[in-house]
Design an enzyme around this catalytic site. Sequence first.
Site, PDB file in Angstrom:
ATOM      1  N   GLN A  63     -10.011 -10.645  -0.632  1.00  0.00           N
ATOM      2  CA  GLN A  63      -9.279 -11.031   0.576  1.00  0.00           C
ATOM      3  C   GLN A  63     -10.209 -10.996   1.783  1.00  0.00           C
ATOM      4  O   GLN A  63     -11.051 -10.109   1.901  1.00  0.00           O
ATOM      5  CB  GLN A  63      -8.117 -10.068   0.825  1.00  0.00           C
ATOM      6  CG  GLN A  63      -7.031 -10.119  -0.236  1.00  0.00           C
ATOM      7  CD  GLN A  63      -5.952  -9.089   0.034  1.00  0.00           C
ATOM      8  OE1 GLN A  63      -6.228  -7.916   0.242  1.00  0.00           O
ATOM      9  NE2 GLN A  63      -4.706  -9.530   0.022  1.00  0.00           N
ATOM     10  N   LYS A  93       5.984 -11.424   9.244  1.00  0.00           N
ATOM     11  CA  LYS A  93       4.688 -12.084   9.271  1.00  0.00           C
ATOM     12  C   LYS A  93       4.822 -13.543   9.672  1.00  0.00           C
ATOM     13  O   LYS A  93       5.927 -14.117   9.674  1.00  0.00           O
ATOM     14  CB  LYS A  93       4.011 -11.984   7.903  1.00  0.00           C
ATOM     15  CG  LYS A  93       4.847 -12.520   6.750  1.00  0.00           C
ATOM     16  CD  LYS A  93       4.136 -12.345   5.411  1.00  0.00           C
ATOM     17  CE  LYS A  93       4.984 -12.875   4.266  1.00  0.00           C
ATOM     18  NZ  LYS A  93       4.252 -12.964   2.995  1.00  0.00           N
ATOM     19  N   HIS A 140      -2.026  -6.993  10.331  1.00  0.00           N
ATOM     20  CA  HIS A 140      -2.754  -7.388   9.122  1.00  0.00           C
ATOM     21  C   HIS A 140      -3.010  -8.887   9.225  1.00  0.00           C
ATOM     22  O   HIS A 140      -2.092  -9.636   9.560  1.00  0.00           O
ATOM     23  CB  HIS A 140      -1.928  -7.148   7.853  1.00  0.00           C
ATOM     24  CG  HIS A 140      -1.383  -5.772   7.688  1.00  0.00           C
ATOM     25  ND1 HIS A 140      -1.704  -4.972   6.614  1.00  0.00           N
ATOM     26  CD2 HIS A 140      -0.506  -5.048   8.433  1.00  0.00           C
ATOM     27  CE1 HIS A 140      -1.054  -3.824   6.703  1.00  0.00           C
ATOM     28  NE2 HIS A 140      -0.308  -3.862   7.802  1.00  0.00           N
ATOM     29  N   ASP A 166      -9.838  -9.831   4.598  1.00  0.00           N
ATOM     30  CA  ASP A 166      -8.866  -8.943   5.208  1.00  0.00           C
ATOM     31  C   ASP A 166      -9.362  -8.381   6.529  1.00  0.00           C
ATOM     32  O   ASP A 166     -10.552  -8.094   6.691  1.00  0.00           O
ATOM     33  CB  ASP A 166      -8.600  -7.780   4.254  1.00  0.00           C
ATOM     34  CG  ASP A 166      -7.126  -7.512   4.070  1.00  0.00           C
ATOM     35  OD1 ASP A 166      -6.331  -8.060   4.850  1.00  0.00           O
ATOM     36  OD2 ASP A 166      -6.775  -6.765   3.144  1.00  0.00           O
ATOM     37  N   HIS A 186      -7.714  -5.616   9.793  1.00  0.00           N
ATOM     38  CA  HIS A 186      -6.606  -4.836  10.326  1.00  0.00           C
ATOM     39  C   HIS A 186      -6.935  -4.440  11.752  1.00  0.00           C
ATOM     40  O   HIS A 186      -7.990  -3.878  12.025  1.00  0.00           O
ATOM     41  CB  HIS A 186      -6.341  -3.622   9.445  1.00  0.00           C
ATOM     42  CG  HIS A 186      -5.910  -4.010   8.060  1.00  0.00           C
ATOM     43  ND1 HIS A 186      -6.813  -4.132   7.020  1.00  0.00           N
ATOM     44  CD2 HIS A 186      -4.704  -4.379   7.569  1.00  0.00           C
ATOM     45  CE1 HIS A 186      -6.166  -4.534   5.944  1.00  0.00           C
ATOM     46  NE2 HIS A 186      -4.889  -4.692   6.252  1.00  0.00           N
ATOM     47  N   ARG A 192      -4.822  -6.741  -9.136  1.00  0.00           N
ATOM     48  CA  ARG A 192      -3.395  -6.659  -9.437  1.00  0.00           C
ATOM     49  C   ARG A 192      -3.161  -7.231 -10.827  1.00  0.00           C
ATOM     50  O   ARG A 192      -3.736  -8.253 -11.182  1.00  0.00           O
ATOM     51  CB  ARG A 192      -2.567  -7.414  -8.387  1.00  0.00           C
ATOM     52  CG  ARG A 192      -2.752  -6.841  -6.996  1.00  0.00           C
ATOM     53  CD  ARG A 192      -2.013  -7.616  -5.944  1.00  0.00           C
ATOM     54  NE  ARG A 192      -2.505  -7.271  -4.612  1.00  0.00           N
ATOM     55  CZ  ARG A 192      -2.167  -7.907  -3.505  1.00  0.00           C
ATOM     56  NH1 ARG A 192      -1.345  -8.938  -3.562  1.00  0.00           N
ATOM     57  NH2 ARG A 192      -2.661  -7.531  -2.337  1.00  0.00           N
ATOM     58  N   CYS A 210      -5.496  -2.315   3.143  1.00  0.00           N
ATOM     59  CA  CYS A 210      -4.990  -1.708   4.378  1.00  0.00           C
ATOM     60  C   CYS A 210      -4.962  -0.175   4.366  1.00  0.00           C
ATOM     61  O   CYS A 210      -5.284   0.443   5.391  1.00  0.00           O
ATOM     62  CB  CYS A 210      -3.641  -2.294   4.767  1.00  0.00           C
ATOM     63  SG  CYS A 210      -2.527  -2.661   3.419  1.00  0.00           S
TER      64      CYS A 210
END
Length: 649
Positions: free
Chosen positions: A385, A473, A519, A387, A389, A367, A338
Amino acid sequence: MIKITLPDNSVREYESGVTGLQIAQSISSRLAKDVLAVSVNGEVWDLNRPIDQDSAIKLYTWDDREGKETFWHSSAHLMAEAIEFFYPGTKFGIGPTVDTGFYYDVDLPEGKQLTEKDLAQIEKKMIELARQKHQIVRSSITKAEALEMFTDKNDELKQELISELEDGTITLYNQGNFTDLCRGPHLPNTSYIKAVKLTSIAGAYWRGDEKNKMLTRVYGVTFPKQKLQDEYLVLLEEAKKRDHRKIGKEMELFTFSQKVGQGLPLWLPKGTQLRLQLEDFLKKVQRKFGYQQVMTPHIGDVELYKTSGHFQKYGADSFQTIKTPAEGEEYMLKPMNCPHHCEIFASKPHSYKDLPIRFAEFGTVYRYEQSGELHGLTRVRGFTQDDAHLFCRPDQLKDEFKKVIDIVFIIFNSLGLENYTAQISLRDPNNPDKYIGSAENWDKAEAAIIEACAEKGLETVTELGEAAFYGPKLDFMVKDALGRSWQLGTIQVDYNLPERFDLEYIGADDKRHRPIMIHRAPFGSMERFVAVLIEHTAGKFPLWLTPDQVVVLPISEKYNDYAQKVSDFLNNSDIRSLIDDRNEKIGRKIRDNELKRIPYLLIVGEKEAETGTISVRKQGEGDKGSMSMEEFAQFLNDEVKEQLSAFYN
């Protein structure tokens, strides 16, 4: 007298000091028999703990998560008591509940070792202790008394925990011959526990720190009825058969290498094909919904993540920063996509007419997970991910949120993931320091999610304290074929990162305004999603997704050329095909390829070569008759289209 408000908002009066169990008894004897715990003004308590003021309560049974957690928490203490019986002098770390039971980290006396063969006698002792119906009694204790008690026991693990507690908040629980430092809640007595299964033993560093001593972690699960345990053990055996690590190896989907590093999966050709199919499918859906693909680097300047707040919240759990030859220059392996997408938005000015802007990326992030926490594809150190946005105006927020819900449904329907719960995850009102941003923005973000779900007619449950640190979320908790729940898709509303990155657009009033950020990751992570999909389907993927849709099996090498002709035709018809031309009997080829979970087996011999046909066999269904190559290609493509009808419609 005090007033007790029940979940249906009805109010009853009881004498001060009434317990949750007494309230259950006043409602029905059946409820009193089944109830395991009670929440008092949002905090879960022991059933025997007196309530001395007006309160809102909820009673929990085995069917509730809070009920199971209370049951398993008491079971962890029961297991500790049994371990102490066989191994006097054992030191006890922590014994929390997990999704499928509980564990306790223990430090056995020097020279003692606990092995899998020892678990049966501990189980037997637990049942013996449970039948003695020992009361589980809560008591408060001062910090000095607690330290003295566990110093006398020579238990430095508990001493360390106590040293960090605030005086006046420390409680003990006692049952039979065992006393433990614990916040609770617990069952009224041990007799509730009817069936016990200790499932495994593992090593675990004290408090998860690799610099600390290695303890023995004992996992277990218990039940209020033997029948429930019997059913669970059947599911456990089925889960072993469906283990994605086992099936992934059989199907040649992925592997790991110690030389590459722990928690870093290597995708083999067939697994890569599977992932690409998923990615291509989502990209097609996203194009339909107006997304733009972007790509960002695998590292970023540490200041980027300080601006976003990720470094302050997760820096200790990330990989160490990367120093360059330049003085003071530090980078991080990307833990989130993000912040990068915020910078892409900020790269040029935007008008209100440009919004919404939807950036999507299959972005790999990193991570640090401790080695003891790594597990196949479900817990890794590097993952990708799906992902995206979305940057939108306030008047666009709900519609954009609802469109993301539509995307999640398309994916779930196309993959047969029909059993799910939509969970609205909100902030913990009692722990505001966990979150960034103003209360006003949080109020608006939470309201937007609740309203969007209501307008979609989505049945939801609400969980306090499960929000991300920057916003609330909507999480989709999907149940697999074995009834296990997995958190897959997630959609988050964020007012905070646009402020932290000073993002803006020019409104219709020619003034500067702050966009709102959504997100979303319908898959979550590709690694974890594939693991769940493998175990849900036992490796028998939908036809549109499976890496090898068809295998052509020539009866003998005389028909290899015809088999090649069939395979080439199918590959040119967008059907993924391969040939098994080994010098083996046809029965062996059929068995081997069914074990590889290839949906269609095409057998070709003299008759098929002469007539230009193929003999079709379907996985799990057997012979489907003879077809021409053209008929079979149409048949397969129609089946794929039907499976993807959620997208095409």
